[in-house]
Design a protein around this motif. Structure first.
Motif, mmCIF file in Angstrom:
data_model
loop_
_atom_site.group_PDB
_atom_site.id
_atom_site.type_symbol
_atom_site.label_atom_id
_atom_site.label_comp_id
_atom_site.label_asym_id
_atom_site.label_seq_id
_atom_site.Cartn_x
_atom_site.Cartn_y
_atom_site.Cartn_z
ATOM 1 N N ALA A 89 3.643 7.019 -10.397
ATOM 2 C CA ALA A 89 4.751 7.541 -9.598
ATOM 3 C C ALA A 89 5.360 8.781 -10.250
ATOM 4 O O ALA A 89 5.700 9.763 -9.567
ATOM 5 N N THR A 95 4.676 9.435 -3.085
ATOM 6 C CA THR A 95 5.827 8.884 -3.800
ATOM 7 C C THR A 95 6.401 7.689 -3.043
ATOM 8 O O THR A 95 6.794 6.690 -3.653
ATOM 9 N N THR A 96 6.427 7.778 -1.725
ATOM 10 C CA THR A 96 6.911 6.661 -0.909
ATOM 11 C C THR A 96 6.027 5.433 -1.083
ATOM 12 O O THR A 96 6.517 4.297 -1.178
ATOM 13 N N ILE A 152 6.769 3.672 -4.291
ATOM 14 C CA ILE A 152 7.975 2.858 -4.159
ATOM 15 C C ILE A 152 7.660 1.556 -3.438
ATOM 16 O O ILE A 152 8.159 0.479 -3.805
ATOM 17 N N THR A 160 8.155 -2.136 -4.906
ATOM 18 C CA THR A 160 8.985 -3.084 -4.161
ATOM 19 C C THR A 160 8.256 -4.410 -3.984
ATOM 20 O O THR A 160 8.857 -5.485 -4.151
#
Length: 278
Positions: free
Chosen positions: A50, A77-78, A81, A85
């Protein structure tokens, strides 16, 4: 080497690379969902990857690259994440089901750390799936998927050429700008360094809970990306401007191949009824 043929080849390879990177995260996200655990993938791997994506994003912005490249960097990048998560969600879920939920000083659930991975849970939850599907069958299945993705990239290039057939295009002017170069080399180092904790973790988990296809698409994406740069031009200035991206893509391929060797070794050892360390 700046002939039209080379420009076309560079464009095709570039679109193929984009297609690979769009789907690269999907197999691991699906693997985590099926196992209800993200412990097969090293959290340090994801964090460092990341960081590399963020450095790549800022480098692309500073270098004034095409909006599509910047949008892709945001997409990567999303996905990082989303992967993080998943990992923390399944850790929290397990902690809430297996014992009293301990909260930290900020009121957040306490979850297992990277130093104490839930290896046994990952191995037991994925055991039935692994024994019923050999690594060679996975290789064939995902090889077919890779061929489809690469074909989709080539078709996308052709469609892009058709849509813009009447619009003159000038190749972007490359500028050797030190800020983007620094970020490019930082990104390359991070991409390389991210593989190390995952390789070390694989010695413990024997690749349980890790998606084989993640590294197949990563190898294909990095290879086509590096080749697209070289196909565009072999001019020293062009190579120098793209040196960090070439190094990051090319060298990462070798580490990803090592991960695939780990996959084949541990699956073969499992088939023989032995699980000795690599």
């Amino acid at each position: 080497m700046t002939s039209g043929g080379n420009e076309a080849l560079s464009g095709i390879l570039g679109w193929m690379s984009i297609a690979c990177w769009i789907v690269v995260y999907s197999p691991q996200l699906v693997e985590n969902y099926q196992l209800k655990s993200g412990e097969g993938i090293s959290i340090l791997f994801v964090y460092i990857w990341a960081a590399g994506d963020i450095a790549n994003l800022f480098g692309a912005v500073l270098a004034g690259l095409l909006p599509t490249i910047i949008i892709l960097a945001i997409y990567y990048t999303t996905c990082d994440i989303a992967l993080l998560t998943q990992i923390y969600y399944y850790r929290w879920l397990r902690a809430s089901r297996t014992g009293p939920l301990i909260l930290d000083v900020e009121g957040h659930p306490s979850v297992p750390s990277e130093e104490t991975p839930l290896i046994a849970d990952v191995q037991s939850s994925g055991e039935d799936r692994k024994t019923s599907k050999s690594i060679w069958r996975e290789f064939v299945v995902w090889g077919g998927a890779l061929a489809f993705v690469l074909g989709t990239g080539a078709i996308s290039w052709a469609l892009d050429q058709y849509v813009h057939r009447n619009q003159p295009r000038e190749p972007p002017k490359e500028v050797f700008e030190w800020k983007s170069q620094v970020l490019g080399w930082i990104s390359a180092i991070l991409y390389l360094g991210a593989r190390i904790p995952q390789i070390l973790k694989n010695f413990q988990t024997k690749c349980a809970g890790l998606s084989f296809a993640l590294f197949i698409f990563s190898i294909a994406g990095n290879t086509t990306y590096a080749l697209s740069i070289l196909a565009a031009s072999l001019d020293p200035g062009h190579i120098a401007a793209n040196a960090s991206w070439l190094a990051g893509s090319g060298l990462t391929v070798f580490l990803d191949i090592f991960v695939l060797i780990q996959f084949f070794y541990y699956r073969a050892a499992e088939a023989r009824g032995t699980s000795r360390g690599l």
